[in-house]
Write a protein that holds these residues in place. Structure first.
Motif, PDB file in Angstrom:
ATOM      1  N   HIS A 588       0.846  -1.195   0.000  1.00 59.10           N
ATOM      2  CA  HIS A 588       0.000   0.000   0.000  1.00 59.10           C
ATOM      3  C   HIS A 588       0.882   1.247   0.000  1.00 59.10           C
ATOM      4  CE1 HIS A 588      -3.931  -1.939   0.782  1.00 59.10           C
ATOM      5  NE2 HIS A 588      -3.193  -2.844   1.440  1.00 59.10           N
ATOM      6  N   GLY A 589       0.386   2.292  -0.657  1.00 59.09           N
ATOM      7  CA  GLY A 589       1.047   3.582  -0.604  1.00 59.09           C
ATOM      8  C   GLY A 589       1.999   3.844  -1.746  1.00 59.09           C
ATOM      9  N   SER A 590       2.522   5.069  -1.730  1.00 60.49           N
ATOM     10  CA  SER A 590       3.457   5.508  -2.765  1.00 60.49           C
ATOM     11  C   SER A 590       4.863   5.084  -2.406  1.00 60.49           C
ATOM     12  CB  SER A 590       3.373   7.028  -2.909  1.00 60.49           C
ATOM     13  OG  SER A 590       4.331   7.488  -3.818  1.00 60.49           O
ATOM     14  N   ASN A 591       5.749   5.236  -3.400  1.00 58.21           N
ATOM     15  CA  ASN A 591       7.122   4.823  -3.177  1.00 58.21           C
ATOM     16  C   ASN A 591       8.107   5.902  -3.623  1.00 58.21           C
ATOM     17  OD1 ASN A 591       9.050   2.959  -2.276  1.00 58.21           O
ATOM     18  ND2 ASN A 591       9.335   2.129  -4.336  1.00 58.21           N
ATOM     19  N   ILE A 592       7.757   7.188  -3.433  1.00 56.05           N
ATOM     20  CA  ILE A 592       8.628   8.268  -3.881  1.00 56.05           C
ATOM     21  C   ILE A 592       9.595   8.718  -2.779  1.00 56.05           C
ATOM     22  CG2 ILE A 592       6.896   9.126  -5.517  1.00 56.05           C
ATOM     23  CD1 ILE A 592       6.303  11.370  -3.501  1.00 56.05           C
ATOM     24  N   MET A 593       9.371   8.319  -1.535  1.00 55.11           N
ATOM     25  CA  MET A 593      10.216   8.789  -0.441  1.00 55.11           C
ATOM     26  C   MET A 593      11.532   8.015  -0.406  1.00 55.11           C
ATOM     27  SD  MET A 593       8.126   6.265   0.283  1.00 55.11           S
ATOM     28  CE  MET A 593       6.669   7.249   0.460  1.00 55.11           C
ATOM     29  N   PRO A 594      12.627   8.650   0.003  1.00 52.04           N
ATOM     30  CA  PRO A 594      13.921   7.945   0.075  1.00 52.04           C
ATOM     31  C   PRO A 594      13.968   6.979   1.250  1.00 52.04           C
ATOM     32  CG  PRO A 594      14.135  10.198   0.863  1.00 52.04           C
ATOM     33  CD  PRO A 594      12.756  10.069   0.323  1.00 52.04           C
ATOM     34  N   TYR A 595      13.273   7.276   2.328  1.00 54.80           N
ATOM     35  CA  TYR A 595      13.227   6.414   3.501  1.00 54.80           C
ATOM     36  C   TYR A 595      11.989   6.823   4.294  1.00 54.80           C
ATOM     37  CZ  TYR A 595      14.726  10.289   6.461  1.00 54.80           C
ATOM     38  OH  TYR A 595      14.792  11.472   7.125  1.00 54.80           O
ATOM     39  N   THR A 596      11.671   6.141   5.360  1.00 50.37           N
ATOM     40  CA  THR A 596      10.517   6.460   6.192  1.00 50.37           C
ATOM     41  C   THR A 596      10.898   6.407   7.667  1.00 50.37           C
ATOM     42  OG1 THR A 596       9.769   4.168   6.237  1.00 50.37           O
ATOM     43  CG2 THR A 596       8.874   5.588   4.496  1.00 50.37           C
ATOM     44  N   LEU A 597      10.312   7.293   8.423  1.00 47.88           N
ATOM     45  CA  LEU A 597      10.386   7.231   9.876  1.00 47.88           C
ATOM     46  C   LEU A 597       9.147   6.567  10.456  1.00 47.88           C
ATOM     47  CD1 LEU A 597      11.704  10.847  10.613  1.00 47.88           C
ATOM     48  CD2 LEU A 597      13.032   8.716  10.577  1.00 47.88           C
ATOM     49  N   PHE A 598       8.081   6.584   9.656  1.00 51.09           N
ATOM     50  CA  PHE A 598       6.827   5.971  10.087  1.00 51.09           C
ATOM     51  C   PHE A 598       6.109   5.477   8.843  1.00 51.09           C
ATOM     52  CE2 PHE A 598       2.271   6.197  10.913  1.00 51.09           C
ATOM     53  CZ  PHE A 598       2.160   5.545  12.132  1.00 51.09           C
ATOM     54  N   ASP A 599       5.579   4.238   8.888  1.00 52.01           N
ATOM     55  CA  ASP A 599       4.869   3.654   7.742  1.00 52.01           C
ATOM     56  C   ASP A 599       3.758   2.766   8.288  1.00 52.01           C
ATOM     57  OD1 ASP A 599       3.966   2.495   5.445  1.00 52.01           O
ATOM     58  OD2 ASP A 599       5.929   1.837   4.726  1.00 52.01           O
ATOM     59  N   GLN A 600       2.504   3.184   8.035  1.00 55.77           N
ATOM     60  CA  GLN A 600       1.395   2.410   8.571  1.00 55.77           C
ATOM     61  C   GLN A 600       0.188   2.548   7.650  1.00 55.77           C
ATOM     62  OE1 GLN A 600       0.589   3.063  12.712  1.00 55.77           O
ATOM     63  NE2 GLN A 600      -1.430   2.060  12.637  1.00 55.77           N
ATOM     64  N   THR A 601      -0.593   1.446   7.515  1.00 51.97           N
ATOM     65  CA  THR A 601      -1.798   1.405   6.697  1.00 51.97           C
ATOM     66  C   THR A 601      -2.978   1.041   7.586  1.00 51.97           C
ATOM     67  OG1 THR A 601      -0.503   0.683   4.784  1.00 51.97           O
ATOM     68  CG2 THR A 601      -2.886   0.391   4.684  1.00 51.97           C
ATOM     69  N   ASN A 602      -4.063   1.831   7.464  1.00 51.61           N
ATOM     70  CA  ASN A 602      -5.243   1.547   8.279  1.00 51.61           C
ATOM     71  C   ASN A 602      -6.113   0.488   7.612  1.00 51.61           C
ATOM     72  OD1 ASN A 602      -6.602   2.844   6.228  1.00 51.61           O
ATOM     73  ND2 ASN A 602      -6.928   4.738   7.381  1.00 51.61           N
ATOM     74  N   GLN A 603      -7.250   0.184   8.248  1.00 52.51           N
ATOM     75  CA  GLN A 603      -8.116  -0.881   7.767  1.00 52.51           C
ATOM     76  C   GLN A 603      -8.761  -0.539   6.430  1.00 52.51           C
ATOM     77  OE1 GLN A 603     -10.906  -1.654  10.890  1.00 52.51           O
ATOM     78  NE2 GLN A 603      -9.367  -2.635  12.242  1.00 52.51           N
ATOM     79  N   LYS A 604      -8.913   0.752   6.113  1.00 47.70           N
ATOM     80  CA  LYS A 604      -9.520   1.153   4.849  1.00 47.70           C
ATOM     81  C   LYS A 604      -8.511   1.161   3.702  1.00 47.70           C
ATOM     82  CE  LYS A 604     -13.117   3.977   6.954  1.00 47.70           C
ATOM     83  NZ  LYS A 604     -13.738   5.319   7.024  1.00 47.70           N
TER      84      LYS A 604
END
Length: 620
Positions: A588-604
């Motif tokens: 889920h989600g985009s992939n344009i960021m170089p890295y993440t400090l937080f990555d979470q997907t909700n139920q929707k």
């Protein structure tokens, strides 16, 4: 006639001999200088008599001998000096024997002074009216009273009837300061209780009635200047005046005034004033004041109206303190009451009441109050204007509501599709707002101002003089190439931004974003920018329909490198919310960021990624 002529010649010869004998020391060749300051007339005469040997004779009860006057005469002979002294003090003289007999000249001098005073007053009124026309910009450069219904001076020869069937008691007016063909500039500003009076009348004969077929075929042919209590004109009649009732099958012509009711099949014409009512099938004309009602099938023309005008085509009045109603057009130089027209209204002077028109209103050169129009309003000063499409006012202290608003000064509210004004002290609400000098709030899609001390809120804000208008090109960690435009002023500006990137997997991405920002100045060459920006991210598509929103808080240090060029760099706090889902990777989600400090997907299925990045670039 011959005896009078000879007598006048003898008088002149005797006066000439008198001055020749008694003023030998002061002949025409000898000039004298006389100066008296606040000296009684008796003392002046005594000194002249003692010095030049002239004997004066006068009655103590007739001349103002003890009134102190000032008199100065230079480089004149004795005869010219005495003539000036007597003329300045309203004295006539005559030589009888060896004496000059003096007596007051009251009538001629008083009349002459009164005429001069009236002329001076008329000139002052005319000058002030001309000045007002210049201030109004000559929008309507004509005088309705003189150009259309004549410029006859109606000082009411003020007749006094032997019989008055119509009351001539003072009639309460609408705060008028003065009546009788004078200027009404301060009419509504006076606190005094004023009245409209028909005037003082000289004795004039009034007939009980008359009957006529035509003016030359009438019972009053030899008494045409009389007023009539009852008048019946089979075709057309001409009378001195009406002091009751007049009926004409075709029309009625009045040389003086109408006091009562006048009915004409086609027209009514009164050279004087109307105190009552006029009814006609086509046209009513009153060159003086109207205290009552004019009802015409097509047109009503009046000088000064303290009542109402009704017609199906048009009404024209110089000053109107009551109401005008017509199916087509109204014209009045000053309106302190009400104008209603099916198509148009004009008020060349001031409007303190209201104008209602199905098509347009115009009130120019004064203080306007309320205007309503189906299409547009134009006013020199407007407290309140409502129009279906267009408003124009030189100054607005209240509000303008319309599709398009134009005003020189606004101290209130402008609401419309397009608003424009020279000076704004209030609120502008519209799609496009323009103010040369703005002190207040501008709320619209596009706001343009030369200078501002308020807040412009819109998609595009352009402030020319003290604004913050920048174009920038910069690089970022997520979106590699970016172009931005900033419009507004230093404390609050809006941002338009687009970006572009091509990833390692050859997936192209572009963004379109909006934001707001503020500038904190350290010195002339150094300041900080703090900005909030939200951009829609389109990945490998002309426009991504799913939620894919990049929200950023940017803090940057701006360093001026040249006059109009600066370099900036600073961190960016990123929050990317995305509803994208990759079927191949099951992510889920985009992939344009170089890295993440937080990555979470909700139920929707909405994914949120957080990281801190860096931006650097040039501003122009």
């Amino acid at each position: 006639m011959h005896l009078i002529y000879k007598k006048n010649i003898l008088t002149v010869v005797l006066l000439f001999c008198f001055f020749f004998v008694n003023a030998q020391k002061s002949s025409d060749a000898d000039r004298i200088n006389v100066h008296f300051s606040k000296v009684s007339l008796k003392s002046i005469l005594a000194q002249i008599s003692s010095k030049y040997g002239i004997q004066f004779s006068y009655g103590n009860d007739h001349l103002a001998l003890y009134e102190k006057i000032s008199f100065h005469s230079e480089d004149k002979n004795l005869e010219e000096t005495l003539k000036q002294l007597f003329e300045d003090n309203n004295i006539v003289y005559r030589k009888i024997g060896a004496q000059l007999v003096l007596k007051p000249d009251s009538n001629k001098k008083k009349k002459r002074k009164a005429r001069k005073k009236r002329k001076k007053r008329r000139d002052a009124i005319r000058e002030e009216r001309d000045k007002e026309r210049l201030e109004r910009g000559l929008l309507f450069d004509f005088d309705i009273h003189s150009e259309i219904i004549g410029n006859k001076d109606l000082s009411l020869e003020e007749e006094e009837f032997e019989r008055d069937l119509i009351p001539t008691d003072p009639i309460q007016a609408i705060n008028t300061e003065e009546i009788g063909g004078v200027y009404y500039r301060d009419t509504l500003q006076t606190k005094a209780t004023n009245r409209v009076a028909p005037g003082k009348y000289r004795s004039i004969k009034t007939s009980l009635g008359q009957f006529s077929v035509l003016p030359f075929l009438a019972s009053n042919v030899r008494r045409r200047t009389r007023f009539n209590v009852f008048s019946v004109n089979l075709i057309w009649g001409m009378n001195g005046g009406v002091n009751g009732f007049e009926l004409g099958l075709i029309g009625n012509s009045i040389q003086r005034h109408v006091h009562g009711l006048q009915i004409g099949g086609f027209f009514n014409n009164a050279e004087g004033h109307l105190y009552g009512m006029q009814f006609s099938g086509i046209l009513n004309i009153v060159k003086g004041d109207i205290v009552g009602i004019q009802v015409g099938g097509l047109w009503n023309l009046g000088g000064t109206i303290y009542g109402s005008q009704f017609s199906t085509l048009g009404n024209i009045a110089r000053d109107l303190y009551g109401m005008q109603v017509s199916g087509f057009s109204n014209i009045a130089t000053d309106v302190y009451g009400f104008q209603v027209a099916g198509l148009f209204n004009f008020a060349n002077g001031k409007l303190y009441g209201s104008q209602i028109a199905g098509f347009g209103n115009v009130a120019w050169g004064g203080k306007s109050a309320v205007q309503f129009a189906g299409l547009f309003n134009i006013s020199a000063k407007a407290q309140f204007q409502i129009a279906g499409f267009f408003n124009s006012a030189q100054s607005v202290d209240g509000a303008q509501l319309g599709g398009l608003n134009l005003a020189k000064n606004v101290k209130g509210v402008q609401m419309g599709v397009v608003n424009t004004t020279k000076d704004l002290e209030g609120l502008q609400v519209g799609v496009i707002n323009y103010a040369k000098k703005a002190t207040g709030l501008m709320l619209g899609v596009i706001n343009v101002a030369d200078s501002i001390k308020g807040v412009p809120i819109g998609l595009i804000n352009i402030v020319h003089k003290n604004g913050y208008n920048r174009i920038e090109a910069f690089a970022g960690d997520a979106i590699y190439v970016n172009l931005g435009a900033k419009f507004g002023f230093e404390h609050y500006y809006h941002i338009l931004q687009i970006g572009w990137r091509v990833g390692a997997d050859n997936i192209y991405t572009w963004t379109a974003g909006l934001g707001v920002g503020t500038k904190v100045k350290v010195n002339e060459a150094l300041h900080f920018n703090f900005e909030l920006l939200s951009s829609h991210v389109n990945e490998n598509d002309s426009w991504t329909k799913e939620l894919n929103l990049l929200n950023q808080f940017k803090a940057s240090l701006d360093i001026q490198v040249r006059d109009r060029v600066s370099f900036f760099i600073g961190p960016t706090f990123n929050a990317l919310m995305s509803g994208l889902y990759n079927e191949n990777t099951k992510l889920h989600g985009s992939n344009i960021m170089p890295y993440t400090l937080f990555d979470q997907t909700n139920q929707k299925g909405t994914n949120l990624k957080l990281w801190i990045g860096l931006n650097a670039g040039l501003r122009f």
